[in-house]
Design an enzyme around this catalytic site. Sequence first.
Site, PDB file in Angstrom:
ATOM      1  N   LYS A  36       5.536   2.740   5.346  1.00  7.46           N
ATOM      2  CA  LYS A  36       4.643   1.591   5.179  1.00  7.46           C
ATOM      3  C   LYS A  36       4.691   1.047   3.754  1.00  7.46           C
ATOM      4  O   LYS A  36       4.827  -0.156   3.546  1.00  7.46           O
ATOM      5  CB  LYS A  36       3.192   1.989   5.516  1.00  7.46           C
ATOM      6  CG  LYS A  36       2.992   2.385   6.959  1.00  7.46           C
ATOM      7  CD  LYS A  36       1.543   2.714   7.250  1.00  7.46           C
ATOM      8  CE  LYS A  36       1.009   3.896   6.461  1.00  7.46           C
ATOM      9  NZ  LYS A  36       1.675   5.177   6.773  1.00  7.46           N
ATOM     10  N   THR A  37       4.593   1.950   2.804  1.00  4.88           N
ATOM     11  CA  THR A  37       4.626   1.493   1.416  1.00  4.88           C
ATOM     12  C   THR A  37       6.004   0.925   1.097  1.00  4.88           C
ATOM     13  O   THR A  37       6.144  -0.053   0.363  1.00  4.88           O
ATOM     14  CB  THR A  37       4.265   2.652   0.465  1.00  4.88           C
ATOM     15  OG1 THR A  37       2.978   3.143   0.840  1.00  4.88           O
ATOM     16  CG2 THR A  37       4.214   2.203  -0.976  1.00  4.88           C
ATOM     17  N   ASP A 222      -1.964  -2.303   0.439  1.00  2.00           N
ATOM     18  CA  ASP A 222      -1.559  -0.978   0.942  1.00  2.00           C
ATOM     19  C   ASP A 222      -2.822  -0.157   1.204  1.00  2.00           C
ATOM     20  O   ASP A 222      -3.882  -0.446   0.644  1.00  2.00           O
ATOM     21  CB  ASP A 222      -0.671  -0.275  -0.086  1.00  2.00           C
ATOM     22  CG  ASP A 222       0.157   0.863   0.529  1.00  2.00           C
ATOM     23  OD1 ASP A 222       0.031   1.108   1.754  1.00  2.00           O
ATOM     24  OD2 ASP A 222       0.939   1.508  -0.202  1.00  2.00           O
ATOM     25  N   GLU A 223      -2.720   0.864   2.041  1.00  2.00           N
ATOM     26  CA  GLU A 223      -3.859   1.753   2.331  1.00  2.00           C
ATOM     27  C   GLU A 223      -5.074   0.949   2.800  1.00  2.00           C
ATOM     28  O   GLU A 223      -6.205   1.196   2.369  1.00  2.00           O
ATOM     29  CB  GLU A 223      -4.232   2.584   1.091  1.00  2.00           C
ATOM     30  CG  GLU A 223      -3.071   3.289   0.420  1.00  2.00           C
ATOM     31  CD  GLU A 223      -2.751   4.648   1.019  1.00  2.00           C
ATOM     32  OE1 GLU A 223      -3.384   5.035   2.022  1.00  2.00           O
ATOM     33  OE2 GLU A 223      -1.847   5.319   0.485  1.00  2.00           O
ATOM     34  N   GLN A 253      -5.558   8.140   8.175  1.00  2.00           N
ATOM     35  CA  GLN A 253      -5.629   8.558   6.779  1.00  2.00           C
ATOM     36  C   GLN A 253      -6.805   7.931   6.046  1.00  2.00           C
ATOM     37  O   GLN A 253      -6.816   7.848   4.822  1.00  2.00           O
ATOM     38  CB  GLN A 253      -4.319   8.222   6.065  1.00  2.00           C
ATOM     39  CG  GLN A 253      -3.141   8.981   6.637  1.00  2.00           C
ATOM     40  CD  GLN A 253      -1.870   8.707   5.861  1.00  2.00           C
ATOM     41  OE1 GLN A 253      -1.752   9.053   4.688  1.00  2.00           O
ATOM     42  NE2 GLN A 253      -0.903   8.068   6.501  1.00  2.00           N
ATOM     43  N   ARG A 597       1.800  15.259   3.167  1.00  2.00           N
ATOM     44  CA  ARG A 597       2.397  14.998   1.852  1.00  2.00           C
ATOM     45  C   ARG A 597       3.701  15.787   1.702  1.00  2.00           C
ATOM     46  O   ARG A 597       4.486  15.539   0.802  1.00  2.00           O
ATOM     47  CB  ARG A 597       1.462  15.416   0.701  1.00  2.00           C
ATOM     48  CG  ARG A 597       0.118  14.704   0.587  1.00  2.00           C
ATOM     49  CD  ARG A 597       0.219  13.221   0.633  1.00  2.00           C
ATOM     50  NE  ARG A 597       0.016  12.727   1.973  1.00  2.00           N
ATOM     51  CZ  ARG A 597       0.454  11.536   2.408  1.00  2.00           C
ATOM     52  NH1 ARG A 597       1.105  10.736   1.613  1.00  2.00           N
ATOM     53  NH2 ARG A 597       0.242  11.142   3.648  1.00  2.00           N
TER      54      ARG A 597
HETATM   55  P1  ATP Z   1       1.887   7.309   3.754  1.00  2.00           P
HETATM   56  O1  ATP Z   1       1.285   7.098   5.086  1.00  2.00           O
HETATM   57  O2  ATP Z   1       1.812   8.723   3.349  1.00  2.00           O
HETATM   58  O3  ATP Z   1       1.399   6.338   2.739  1.00  2.00           O
HETATM   59  P2  ATP Z   1       4.193   5.641   4.112  1.00  2.00           P
HETATM   60  O4  ATP Z   1       4.146   5.239   5.519  1.00  2.00           O
HETATM   61  O5  ATP Z   1       3.715   4.676   3.109  1.00  2.00           O
HETATM   62  O6  ATP Z   1       3.454   7.037   3.940  1.00  2.00           O
HETATM   63  P3  ATP Z   1       6.546   5.756   2.487  1.00  2.00           P
HETATM   64  O7  ATP Z   1       5.947   6.483   1.350  1.00  2.00           O
HETATM   65  O8  ATP Z   1       6.801   4.321   2.357  1.00  2.00           O
HETATM   66  O9  ATP Z   1       5.671   6.055   3.800  1.00  2.00           O
HETATM   67  O10 ATP Z   1       7.884   6.462   2.942  1.00  2.00           O
HETATM   68  C1  ATP Z   1       7.994   7.865   3.074  1.00  2.00           C
HETATM   69  C2  ATP Z   1       9.333   8.330   2.561  1.00  2.00           C
HETATM   70  O11 ATP Z   1      10.360   7.927   3.447  1.00  2.00           O
HETATM   71  C3  ATP Z   1       9.687   7.731   1.214  1.00  2.00           C
HETATM   72  O12 ATP Z   1      10.370   8.687   0.466  1.00  2.00           O
HETATM   73  C4  ATP Z   1      10.588   6.581   1.592  1.00  2.00           C
HETATM   74  O13 ATP Z   1      11.454   6.241   0.547  1.00  2.00           O
HETATM   75  C5  ATP Z   1      11.345   7.136   2.784  1.00  2.00           C
HETATM   76  N1  ATP Z   1      11.798   6.105   3.726  1.00  2.00           N
HETATM   77  C6  ATP Z   1      11.053   5.216   4.373  1.00  2.00           C
HETATM   78  N2  ATP Z   1      11.793   4.433   5.177  1.00  2.00           N
HETATM   79  C7  ATP Z   1      13.061   4.832   5.032  1.00  2.00           C
HETATM   80  C8  ATP Z   1      14.324   4.415   5.581  1.00  2.00           C
HETATM   81  N3  ATP Z   1      14.413   3.413   6.449  1.00  2.00           N
HETATM   82  N4  ATP Z   1      15.410   5.085   5.187  1.00  2.00           N
HETATM   83  C9  ATP Z   1      15.334   6.091   4.305  1.00  2.00           C
HETATM   84  N5  ATP Z   1      14.218   6.530   3.756  1.00  2.00           N
HETATM   85  C10 ATP Z   1      13.077   5.913   4.106  1.00  2.00           C
HETATM   86 MG    MG Z   2       2.117   4.771   1.737  1.00  2.00          MG
END
Ligand code: ATP
Ligand code: MG
Length: 737
Positions: A36-37, A222-223, A253, A597
């Site tokens: 997402k981020t 975000d969040e 979350q 995490r």
């Molecule tokens: P959270 O819910 O904990 O905030 P999130 O959904 O925001 O998590 P991110 O932090 O954006 O998730 O991504 C998690 C990890 O996966 C990061 O290290 C990110 O770089 C990697 N990632 C996300 N999408 C891809 C992709 N398409 N290919 C490779 N790595 C990815």
């Molecule tokens: Mg995130």
Amino acid sequence: MNRLEALLAELDDDQKLAVMHGEGPLLVVAGAGSGKTRVLTYRIAALLARGLAQPHEILAVTFTNKAAREMAERVESLVGGSLRGGFVGTFHRFALKLLRNHAREAELPERFAIADEDEQRQILDRVMKRLEIPSTRLTPRAARSRISAAKNALLGPKELESRARGDAERLVAELYAAYQDELRSAAAVDFDDMLLGAVSLLEHHDALRKSLVSRFRWLLVDEYQDTNLAQARLVRLLGGKTPNLTAVGDEDQSIYRWRGAEVENILHFEAAYPTAHVVTLGRNYRSAEPILRAAAAVIERNSRRRPKKLSSEVGSGAPVTVYLAADEADEARFVADEIGRLRGSVSPGEIAVLFRVNAQSRPFEAEMVRRALPYVVVGGTRFWERKEVRDALAYLRLLVAPDDVLAFRRAIHVPARGIGQVAMEHLERAAATWGVPVPEAARRLPVELSPRARLAVGEFNTLLGELRALAADAPAAEVVRRLLDRSGLAAQYGSEDEDDRARRANLDQLVAAAAEATERDLDLSGFLDEVALLTDADVRREGDAVQLSTLHAAKGLEFAAVFLVGMEDGLLPLRREGNGEADEEEERRLAYVGMTRAQRRLFLTFARVRRVNGQLLSGRPSPFLLDVPRELVDDRTAAAGRDPFRSHAPQPHRHGARSPADFREEHSGPRSTDHGPRSSSRHPDGWRPGLKIRHATFGSGVILQVQGTGAQTRLVIFFDRAGRKTLIPSLAKLERA
Ligand code: ATP
Ligand code: MG
């Protein structure tokens, strides 16, 4: 490949959909680690690459300064430069900026101060005394949190009063009104006022709002699950009629309800923005399979959520390690042992120890110190809460805003210059008579002051004048240095005693922090605003160190290895004294946040007996721990020669009859420390670093340093509960533990 293609090549199909979405509201809702981020940052880069947005049209907000900094860095590296004129930061930072730029419209004094927690409590104390409200009816702490809740729900004192049912609620409303008056007369706002003030500014100044709406054409949050009403309202106001709003989040979350977060904001996003396009993401790129499955098993039991499936893109990995410790010291030992083992393949900065309440960090700190493992306790505000640091900050605030009443009331008394209560009363009364702020009254030196007080106040004024002149063109660090020197603040801590040394070191760090701020082009007032915006999720200085952090502060982050400790019923889920019911669903989400995490290794530990804040608790395993399917678990308890986890009967056994020492006797035998003294020089009395001792008041601890001999001997000791102390052993009645 052009820039856009390069961006898209790093995304999966669902992520691409979100990144390439054009105008109009967009909700990306998905589980932890699904990108997402990443989508949010790539979307900013893609909007720029496609020419749909200019850098100054971007407004991206998130929760903590740390997350915001990471986001800004990611965007900069994708865009290949800074987002000139755009904004990437926290809600509070944005709000503060708005209020500073439009103080007059917001009906605030030009250099309004930001009252920190301590000052808020002092104001409440004053008000409660004036209104003769005994603290048995309402504690300042409770009052503060009720007022904060009202603010986050966008309720002013009048609204709160009109909704009040019963005397107790009316009392809070009355107090709220008086508190606001007092804040206002001190020319200050509190943390929550920033959001409230920004909302009210935009609601009452249409032209300003319209100009911001057309300026920030692209909003990204975000969040989103942790936004409160004030934040959601701010977003709404900034969006205008046709909001290009991207909200990203995961209702699983949402963990800030205690600060007013409304999970409804995300659950009902489509009702609030009927034209919203919704994208869900289904792949997890963070965690190995067993971790993901364990976390899913925990969160699935919540009812208020959209069911979702996450597949692991990382693939198989080590099982989740579970360990039942004898007590909190044993738990810390286990964690430190494992960290030692991991260090071959994982750097310390990629390891986190996560806990429910701050008080849990002590044994881990002690163990880290004992083994010389680098660590940092997240909760950087603690540094800024130190007395010596706050004293210096009070002076600095007075340089920037000469009429900062709250800062004046603090600074005038340090170092002690013989200005007592009588003199202060004269000043306060003179200020009231003349209708000026207290610092201004002090500059006018009222005749009622005794000759001695006049002299002291006069010198204080002169000092401030001199420093203010310096601050006009010298860099912040130079001003801080001169302040510490000229005011006598540093000289108060002149001895070689460990406490004084620590305080001097903190003051040095303040100088260093000011120098860093200058490097980032901040002037003194920018530096002070930055300090005021720090929250308990901020780390003072990072570097390659194990992070000890609360679960709340770990949101959004990822680590190669995570130790989720203290998984006991009553601690996670937390039940506070006098508040028997845990918010089970919210606590479950916290556990989920903690578990997710982890990238490669997840450790879940709990202790059979634990002291938290001096209270002895006997632990049943957390229900969340019991939800983790056994086939995903590697139970290490048996290997430590103890009842295995499986046979640990979940018996209610509060305030255990046995002391933790009993358990230590039983269990610490073969595994206990092989981490002897680092210095081998022996002290004639047998004191040596590494030796465990007990003190009647401070409890158990470990000697860090031995200074001097005979009657001159001083021991620097790290106590599990009381932290670092320097003691004279002949006076301190120490026992070897
Ligand atoms: P959270 O819910 O904990 O905030 P999130 O959904 O925001 O998590 P991110 O932090 O954006 O998730 O991504 C998690 C990890 O996966 C990061 O290290 C990110 O770089 C990697 N990632 C996300 N999408 C891809 C992709 N398409 N290919 C490779 N790595 C990815
Ligand atoms: Mg995130």
